[in-house]
Design a protein around this motif. Structure first.
Motif, short mmCIF file in Angstrom:
data_model
loop_
_atom_site.label_atom_id
_atom_site.label_comp_id
_atom_site.label_asym_id
_atom_site.label_seq_id
_atom_site.Cartn_x
_atom_site.Cartn_y
_atom_site.Cartn_z
N GLN A 66 5.10 21.65 -22.75
CA GLN A 66 5.01 20.55 -23.69
C GLN A 66 3.64 19.94 -23.72
O GLN A 66 3.35 19.14 -24.61
N PHE A 69 2.21 20.92 -26.98
CA PHE A 69 2.79 20.45 -28.22
C PHE A 69 2.64 18.95 -28.40
O PHE A 69 3.24 18.38 -29.30
N ASP A 73 -0.55 14.16 -36.37
CA ASP A 73 -1.15 14.56 -37.64
C ASP A 73 -2.66 14.55 -37.59
O ASP A 73 -3.34 15.44 -38.08
N TYR A 119 0.79 24.36 -31.36
CA TYR A 119 1.45 24.12 -32.65
C TYR A 119 0.66 24.79 -33.77
O TYR A 119 1.23 25.48 -34.61
N LEU A 122 0.96 28.62 -33.84
CA LEU A 122 2.29 29.06 -34.28
C LEU A 122 2.45 28.89 -35.78
O LEU A 122 2.91 29.80 -36.49
N MET A 123 2.05 27.75 -36.31
CA MET A 123 2.18 27.51 -37.75
C MET A 123 1.24 28.40 -38.53
O MET A 123 1.57 28.86 -39.64
N PHE B 157 13.63 29.04 -34.55
CA PHE B 157 12.25 28.60 -34.70
C PHE B 157 12.18 27.09 -34.88
O PHE B 157 11.43 26.39 -34.19
N VAL B 161 10.48 24.39 -32.28
CA VAL B 161 9.37 23.53 -32.73
C VAL B 161 9.75 22.07 -32.62
O VAL B 161 8.98 21.25 -32.11
N ASN B 163 12.05 20.58 -30.67
CA ASN B 163 12.20 20.07 -29.31
C ASN B 163 10.88 20.04 -28.58
O ASN B 163 10.66 19.18 -27.74
N MET B 164 9.98 20.99 -28.89
CA MET B 164 8.69 20.95 -28.23
C MET B 164 7.86 19.77 -28.72
O MET B 164 7.19 19.09 -27.95
N LEU B 165 7.93 19.49 -30.03
CA LEU B 165 7.15 18.38 -30.56
C LEU B 165 7.70 17.05 -30.08
O LEU B 165 6.95 16.12 -29.79
N GLY B 167 9.19 16.37 -27.35
CA GLY B 167 8.91 16.10 -25.95
C GLY B 167 10.17 15.83 -25.17
O GLY B 167 11.18 16.50 -25.33
N ARG B 168 10.09 14.85 -24.30
CA ARG B 168 11.20 14.64 -23.39
C ARG B 168 12.44 14.09 -24.06
O ARG B 168 13.54 14.33 -23.61
N HIS B 235 6.52 12.77 -36.07
CA HIS B 235 6.08 14.13 -36.35
C HIS B 235 6.68 14.63 -37.65
O HIS B 235 6.93 15.81 -37.80
N LEU B 238 4.66 17.35 -39.48
CA LEU B 238 4.59 18.61 -38.77
C LEU B 238 5.91 19.37 -38.88
O LEU B 238 5.93 20.59 -39.06
N ILE B 239 7.02 18.63 -38.77
CA ILE B 239 8.31 19.30 -38.89
C ILE B 239 8.56 19.73 -40.32
O ILE B 239 9.13 20.80 -40.58
#
Lengths: 269, 256
Positions: A66, A69, A73, A119, A122-123, B157, B161, B163-165, B167-168, B235, B238-239
């Protein structure tokens, strides 16, 4: 994030300690330094610290994903500007490090524009696959199987790029950079490649201008990044050897990106 | 085959017994094999009143066999009757009204109603997948396996993406993710239906049409994903880009 900055236990610094090897008499002359330190490095790895090497890399792979990631923006925008126009960057290229719990670790990407993230690669890879599908369709050759081949070819290209950087690090005496860092740096070239493929879709002849420019930018970005990585990792700074290898890395971008940018049904060329 | 049952003499509590020798045979008329009825209704158990009444009434006409069958069917034991089974769709977990409600909420491109999507199900996405494959089949492309594989891969995918963005504190689970990706495939299904009537070939009309529907899908999916799972608020863009890639991939199947 680098877990250990000092020399690993059980692994003496390769270059400052010329090991008595059976080939010792044969290595004289200016070109021998590379071979000697390369063999020295491999000697250590083969002899006994290979398990530590594997462990440090596997733990670097599986833990702390993590970190890569933690983006937002603004970071994405600035990093894209950095990757696509590296010669316009006025700041420095070193990563900001902070002491965390006695160890030296690097700041996450939100706070540091030079930190690698996963990120964007990957994108960029996904965008490359989608644009390749679009370009195939506009030439009348679209089929789901062709898109699968494009995906596989892209993955192979990514791995080749990462392997090239990793081999370069190994040749220069230390391969201790975390593998995900190398994978992230290798994936940044897909952003430029996407621009080139998009240009080809919009106007066919722009591809012949965009592709060399992409190769150049990717080469500059990788050279500047690897220079900092090498500076942080390798003990002896033998500048001529470093510069030759960096030049090879930059020149190798050209065939790689030409191969990746040539989107057709057969994947070899 | 007839069985002889000794019918016990009927004893009226007010009157005396008709015969003196039948004192020990005196008992209240009850159906055979009656369990003792509990005095209090502590155990919620269906009482046998209906059964005994049926037995008592049918004992005279049908006989003991009819009585036992009626009593066993009234409490719904092992070999239950047809009326008491659960409906098939309920047993399978498919709720058509819920599917219709969720589908209708995606149909409105300007307002995202996330409360209907709280509990995720996969039967709506399967239905939409079949509709998509049917429209592709009408266009001459047999892509059943391809579309299913792409739905699975793209939901994994998006799951990774997000869950990684996040974070916890990211708590999107794969079932919800697949359900959302499947439901937001509705605009692409409509695109494939509409593009059956648009002339073939990669004309600008097809691209503009596809762009409109892909943007609709992306907007719906990213808003739903961000509002249903924690941690995605900062995010959004990004999502949304990840969702955009997914639905562009599906629209490529439709256009070409």
């Amino acid at each position: 994030m680098y877990n250990n900055v000092g020399p690993q236990p059980g692994m003496p610094i390769p270059s400052g300690n010329p090991k008595p090897n059976p080939f010792g008499n044969a290595f004289y002359g200016p070109g021998s330094g590379l071979i000697r330190s390369g063999l020295g490095a491999y000697g250590e790895k083969i002899l006994g610290s290979s398990s530590e090497y594997v462990q440090s890399n596997i733990s670097g792979l599986l833990s702390d994903r993590q970190y890569y990631f933690q983006v937002n923006d603004q970071y994405v925008r600035n990093k894209l500007k950095l990757v696509l126009f590296p010669f316009l960057h006025r700041g420095h290229w070193t990563r900001i490090s902070e002491p965390v719990g006695g160890r030296l670790s690097y700041k996450p990407p939100i706070y540091d524009i030079n930190a690698p993230d996963l990120y964007i690669p990957l994108m960029a890879f996904g965008t490359y696959v989608v644009l390749a599908g679009l370009s195939l369709g506009l030439n009348g050759k679209f089929s789901p199987e062709a898109l699968n081949w494009v995906f596989a070819k892209g993955l192979v290209g990514w791995m080749l790029q990462a392997m090239m950087m990793k081999v370069m690090l190994l040749l220069l005496g230390s391969g201790e950079a975390p593998i995900l860092d190398i994978v992230a740096y290798a994936g940044y070239t897909y952003t430029g490649l996407c621009i080139a493929v998009a240009g080809r879709i919009i106007w066919g002849y722009s591809y012949y201008g965009l592709l060399p420019w992409t190769c150049l930018c990717s080469g500059i970005f990788l050279v500047k990044t690897m220079k900092r990585v090498l500076f942080a990792e390798v003990r002896s700074y033998d500048s001529s050897r470093h510069h030759y290898l960096l030049l090879v890395l930059a020149l190798a971008q050209f065939p790689l990106l030409i191969w990746l940018g040539n989107i057709s049904v057969n994947w070899l060329f | 085959m007839a069985k002889d049952f000794t019918v016990p003499p009927v004893v009226f509590p007010s009157g005396g017994t008709p015969a003196t020798g039948n004192v020990q045979q005196r008992r209240a008329p009850t159906a055979p094999f009656q369990p003792p009825r509990p005095s209090s209704s502590a155990i919620p158990f269906m009482s046998f009143d209906i059964g005994s009444a049926a037995v008592a009434s049918s004992a005279a006409s049908v006989g003991p066999f009819g009585g036992t069958i009626a009593s066993s069917s009234s409490f719904g034991g092992g070999a239950a009757s047809f009326e008491d089974e659960e409906p098939l769709l309920d047993e399978l977990g498919i709720h058509p009204d819920q599917i219709w409600k969720k589908t209708r909420s995606i149909l409105n491109p300007f307002r995202i109603n996330q409360s209907v999507h709280m509990d995720s199900d996969l039967s709506g996405p399967i239905f939409l997948y079949l509709a998509f494959c049917l429209f592709q089949l009408l266009a001459g492309k047999i892509q059943f396996g391809v579309i299913l594989g792409w739905i699975v891969v793209s939901s994994i995918f998006l799951y990774v993406v997000f869950n990684m963005l996040a974070g916890r504190n990211g708590n999107l689970n794969l079932h919800t993710c697949t359900s959302l990706v499947g439901y937001c495939l509705l605009p692409v299904v409509i695109l494939s239906a509409v593009s059956l009537f648009v002339p073939q070939g990669a004309g600008p009309v097809r691209f503009v049409l596809a762009a409109v529907f892909v943007l609709w899908s992306t907007r719906a999916c990213s808003n739903l994903v961000v509002s249903l799972a924690d941690g995605g608020d900062e995010h959004r863009g990004l999502i949304a880009y990840a969702c955009f890639l997914i639905y562009t991939l599906f629209s490529l199947l439709v256009i070409f």
